[in-house]
Design a protein around this motif. Structure first.
Motif, PDB file in Angstrom:
ATOM      1  N   TRP A 169      65.763  83.690  85.443  1.00 27.41           N
ATOM      2  CA  TRP A 169      64.836  84.602  84.766  1.00 27.41           C
ATOM      3  C   TRP A 169      64.186  83.915  83.577  1.00 27.41           C
ATOM      4  O   TRP A 169      62.973  83.991  83.376  1.00 27.41           O
ATOM      5  CB  TRP A 169      65.585  85.850  84.321  1.00 27.41           C
ATOM      6  CG  TRP A 169      64.842  86.689  83.319  1.00 27.41           C
ATOM      7  CD1 TRP A 169      64.980  86.652  81.965  1.00 27.41           C
ATOM      8  CD2 TRP A 169      63.842  87.665  83.596  1.00 27.41           C
ATOM      9  NE1 TRP A 169      64.131  87.544  81.372  1.00 27.41           N
ATOM     10  CE2 TRP A 169      63.415  88.185  82.349  1.00 27.41           C
ATOM     11  CE3 TRP A 169      63.260  88.144  84.762  1.00 27.41           C
ATOM     12  CZ2 TRP A 169      62.440  89.158  82.246  1.00 27.41           C
ATOM     13  CZ3 TRP A 169      62.287  89.117  84.655  1.00 27.41           C
ATOM     14  CH2 TRP A 169      61.886  89.618  83.421  1.00 27.41           C
ATOM     15  N   LYS A 170      64.997  83.225  82.767  1.00 27.77           N
ATOM     16  CA  LYS A 170      64.467  82.584  81.570  1.00 27.77           C
ATOM     17  C   LYS A 170      63.504  81.459  81.937  1.00 27.77           C
ATOM     18  O   LYS A 170      62.478  81.274  81.278  1.00 27.77           O
ATOM     19  CB  LYS A 170      65.590  82.039  80.698  1.00 27.77           C
ATOM     20  CG  LYS A 170      65.106  81.617  79.307  1.00 27.77           C
ATOM     21  CD  LYS A 170      66.247  81.253  78.415  1.00 27.77           C
ATOM     22  CE  LYS A 170      65.743  80.983  76.995  1.00 27.77           C
ATOM     23  NZ  LYS A 170      64.653  80.008  76.940  1.00 27.77           N
ATOM     24  N   GLU A 220      50.295  80.604  76.759  1.00 25.70           N
ATOM     25  CA  GLU A 220      49.975  79.853  75.546  1.00 25.70           C
ATOM     26  C   GLU A 220      48.835  78.877  75.780  1.00 25.70           C
ATOM     27  O   GLU A 220      47.942  78.728  74.934  1.00 25.70           O
ATOM     28  CB  GLU A 220      51.219  79.107  75.053  1.00 25.70           C
ATOM     29  CG  GLU A 220      52.292  80.021  74.472  1.00 25.70           C
ATOM     30  CD  GLU A 220      53.551  79.266  74.085  1.00 25.70           C
ATOM     31  OE1 GLU A 220      54.374  79.823  73.352  1.00 25.70           O
ATOM     32  OE2 GLU A 220      53.719  78.108  74.550  1.00 25.70           O
ATOM     33  N   ALA A 221      48.855  78.206  76.942  1.00 25.95           N
ATOM     34  CA  ALA A 221      47.782  77.260  77.259  1.00 25.95           C
ATOM     35  C   ALA A 221      46.447  77.988  77.384  1.00 25.95           C
ATOM     36  O   ALA A 221      45.405  77.507  76.900  1.00 25.95           O
ATOM     37  CB  ALA A 221      48.101  76.511  78.543  1.00 25.95           C
ATOM     38  N   LEU A 274      53.401  81.743  71.416  1.00 32.56           N
ATOM     39  CA  LEU A 274      53.692  83.164  71.576  1.00 32.56           C
ATOM     40  C   LEU A 274      55.186  83.424  71.384  1.00 32.56           C
ATOM     41  O   LEU A 274      56.023  82.577  71.735  1.00 32.56           O
ATOM     42  CB  LEU A 274      53.276  83.627  72.982  1.00 32.56           C
ATOM     43  CG  LEU A 274      51.796  83.432  73.332  1.00 32.56           C
ATOM     44  CD1 LEU A 274      51.531  83.869  74.770  1.00 32.56           C
ATOM     45  CD2 LEU A 274      50.912  84.221  72.368  1.00 32.56           C
ATOM     46  N   PRO A 275      55.573  84.572  70.831  1.00 34.76           N
ATOM     47  CA  PRO A 275      57.001  84.875  70.637  1.00 34.76           C
ATOM     48  C   PRO A 275      57.715  85.098  71.961  1.00 34.76           C
ATOM     49  O   PRO A 275      57.113  85.557  72.936  1.00 34.76           O
ATOM     50  CB  PRO A 275      56.966  86.151  69.785  1.00 34.76           C
ATOM     51  CG  PRO A 275      55.648  86.786  70.120  1.00 34.76           C
ATOM     52  CD  PRO A 275      54.702  85.646  70.343  1.00 34.76           C
ATOM     53  N   ASN A 276      59.004  84.773  71.982  1.00 33.84           N
ATOM     54  CA  ASN A 276      59.819  84.970  73.183  1.00 33.84           C
ATOM     55  C   ASN A 276      60.394  86.377  73.142  1.00 33.84           C
ATOM     56  O   ASN A 276      61.432  86.627  72.527  1.00 33.84           O
ATOM     57  CB  ASN A 276      60.940  83.931  73.234  1.00 33.84           C
ATOM     58  CG  ASN A 276      61.809  84.111  74.471  1.00 33.84           C
ATOM     59  OD1 ASN A 276      61.484  84.887  75.366  1.00 33.84           O
ATOM     60  ND2 ASN A 276      62.923  83.413  74.502  1.00 33.84           N
ATOM     61  N   THR A 277      59.708  87.311  73.787  1.00 40.49           N
ATOM     62  CA  THR A 277      60.153  88.707  73.777  1.00 40.49           C
ATOM     63  C   THR A 277      60.785  89.133  75.090  1.00 40.49           C
ATOM     64  O   THR A 277      61.430  90.174  75.161  1.00 40.49           O
ATOM     65  CB  THR A 277      58.960  89.631  73.479  1.00 40.49           C
ATOM     66  OG1 THR A 277      57.937  89.419  74.476  1.00 40.49           O
ATOM     67  CG2 THR A 277      58.380  89.339  72.102  1.00 40.49           C
ATOM     68  N   THR A 278      60.612  88.333  76.148  1.00 42.73           N
ATOM     69  CA  THR A 278      61.128  88.735  77.454  1.00 42.73           C
ATOM     70  C   THR A 278      62.566  88.289  77.683  1.00 42.73           C
ATOM     71  O   THR A 278      63.263  88.853  78.511  1.00 42.73           O
ATOM     72  CB  THR A 278      60.243  88.148  78.572  1.00 42.73           C
ATOM     73  OG1 THR A 278      60.172  86.719  78.400  1.00 42.73           O
ATOM     74  CG2 THR A 278      58.845  88.727  78.509  1.00 42.73           C
ATOM     75  N   ASP A 307      59.781  81.414  80.631  1.00 44.19           N
ATOM     76  CA  ASP A 307      59.284  80.274  79.851  1.00 44.19           C
ATOM     77  C   ASP A 307      58.040  79.690  80.485  1.00 44.19           C
ATOM     78  O   ASP A 307      57.084  79.311  79.791  1.00 44.19           O
ATOM     79  CB  ASP A 307      60.375  79.200  79.746  1.00 44.19           C
ATOM     80  CG  ASP A 307      61.505  79.619  78.820  1.00 44.19           C
ATOM     81  OD1 ASP A 307      61.343  80.606  78.086  1.00 44.19           O
ATOM     82  OD2 ASP A 307      62.567  78.951  78.843  1.00 44.19           O
ATOM     83  N   ARG A 308      58.047  79.610  81.819  1.00 41.46           N
ATOM     84  CA  ARG A 308      56.881  79.064  82.512  1.00 41.46           C
ATOM     85  C   ARG A 308      55.667  79.981  82.318  1.00 41.46           C
ATOM     86  O   ARG A 308      54.554  79.514  82.054  1.00 41.46           O
ATOM     87  CB  ARG A 308      57.190  78.894  84.007  1.00 41.46           C
ATOM     88  CG  ARG A 308      56.060  78.257  84.796  1.00 41.46           C
ATOM     89  CD  ARG A 308      56.416  78.095  86.255  1.00 41.46           C
ATOM     90  NE  ARG A 308      57.532  77.185  86.437  1.00 41.46           N
ATOM     91  CZ  ARG A 308      58.723  77.544  86.887  1.00 41.46           C
ATOM     92  NH1 ARG A 308      58.961  78.815  87.199  1.00 41.46           N
ATOM     93  NH2 ARG A 308      59.680  76.655  87.043  1.00 41.46           N
TER      94      ARG A 308
END
Length: 235
Positions: free
Chosen positions: A95-96, A107-108, A153-157, A100-101
């Protein structure tokens, strides 16, 4: 579960073994006679080993039986938990990785949009200067590269969870998706692209070649040397 250990009485074997070990470790071979004595001492070691192991056999077997019973009981109840823990780690890891992908792609794209907006603003500014008759200033602005910081971007997921931790391990495989020891046509093609400094010597194959040819073994960049070790029967 209570186990009564059968402790053997080794008697004179203990001081005899201690004295023998001391003699072997402190003796330096300088003469053929000392070589013979050292070989005899090594053989005496093998004999003492056999005798001590034989006398300790009942104790070892009793302890081993108790250990195996305890291990079987333990594993019956812990194995399902270990497997479930591994499944949880795999599922959260997958999942992570996916999140992340997706965040990296987002972000790109956000960075590209920010760059496009900055370029549009630069063009508008240059156009305004041209209309004001400041052609050189307008050209200078157009010649200036647009510098836009990468969007993060923040890691919210995949938020942190109390009691768990996530470690990232970067692994490697061939670009075709197969392991390095695969010999499929696509793998061979990718292996030829790997720079030589990342290719390790095949130590097992070199060792087998050396055992086969002995003194006649020759490989550039490799040294073969004899490593003699005595074997003792204890008789």
């Amino acid at each position: 579960m209570t186990t009564t250990l059968i402790i053997p009485d080794l008697g004179k074997l203990v001081p005899e073994a201690e004295l023998l070990c001391q003699d072997i470790t402190t003796t330096i071979i300088t003469t053929p006679e000392q070589y013979i004595e050292m070989q005899q001492a090594g053989n005496a070691c093998a004999g003492l080993l056999k005798e001590i192991k034989e006398q300790c056999k009942p104790m070892v077997e009793t302890t081993k039986a108790a250990y195996e019973a305890a291990k079987t009981f333990r594993d019956k109840h812990t194995k399902p938990l270990e497997e479930a823990k591994e499944i949880a780690a795999r599922k959260t890891g997958e999942w992570k990785v996916a999140q992340d992908r997706a965040r990296a792609i987002a972000e790109a794209e956000a960075t590209e949009r920010a760059k496009k907006a900055a370029e549009d603003a630069q063009i508008e500014q240059a156009a305004a200067l041209e209309q004001a008759g400041q052609d050189r200033a307008a050209q200078a602005i157009l010649d200036t590269p647009v510098a836009v910081p990468a969007v993060r971007l923040p890691n919210t997921t995949a938020p942190p969870v109390t009691g768990s931790s996530v470690r990232t391990y970067w692994k490697a495989r061939l670009a075709c998706g197969h392991p390095f020891d695969s010999l499929l046509p696509c793998c061979v093609e990718q292996i030829t692209k790997i720079p030589r400094e990342y290719m390790e010597p095949a130590a097992s194959r070199i060792g087998a070649y050396g055992r086969q040819w002995g003194e006649a073994a020759q490989i550039p960049g490799v040294e073969f040397w004899p490593d003699h070790k005595s074997g003792y029967s204890g008789k």
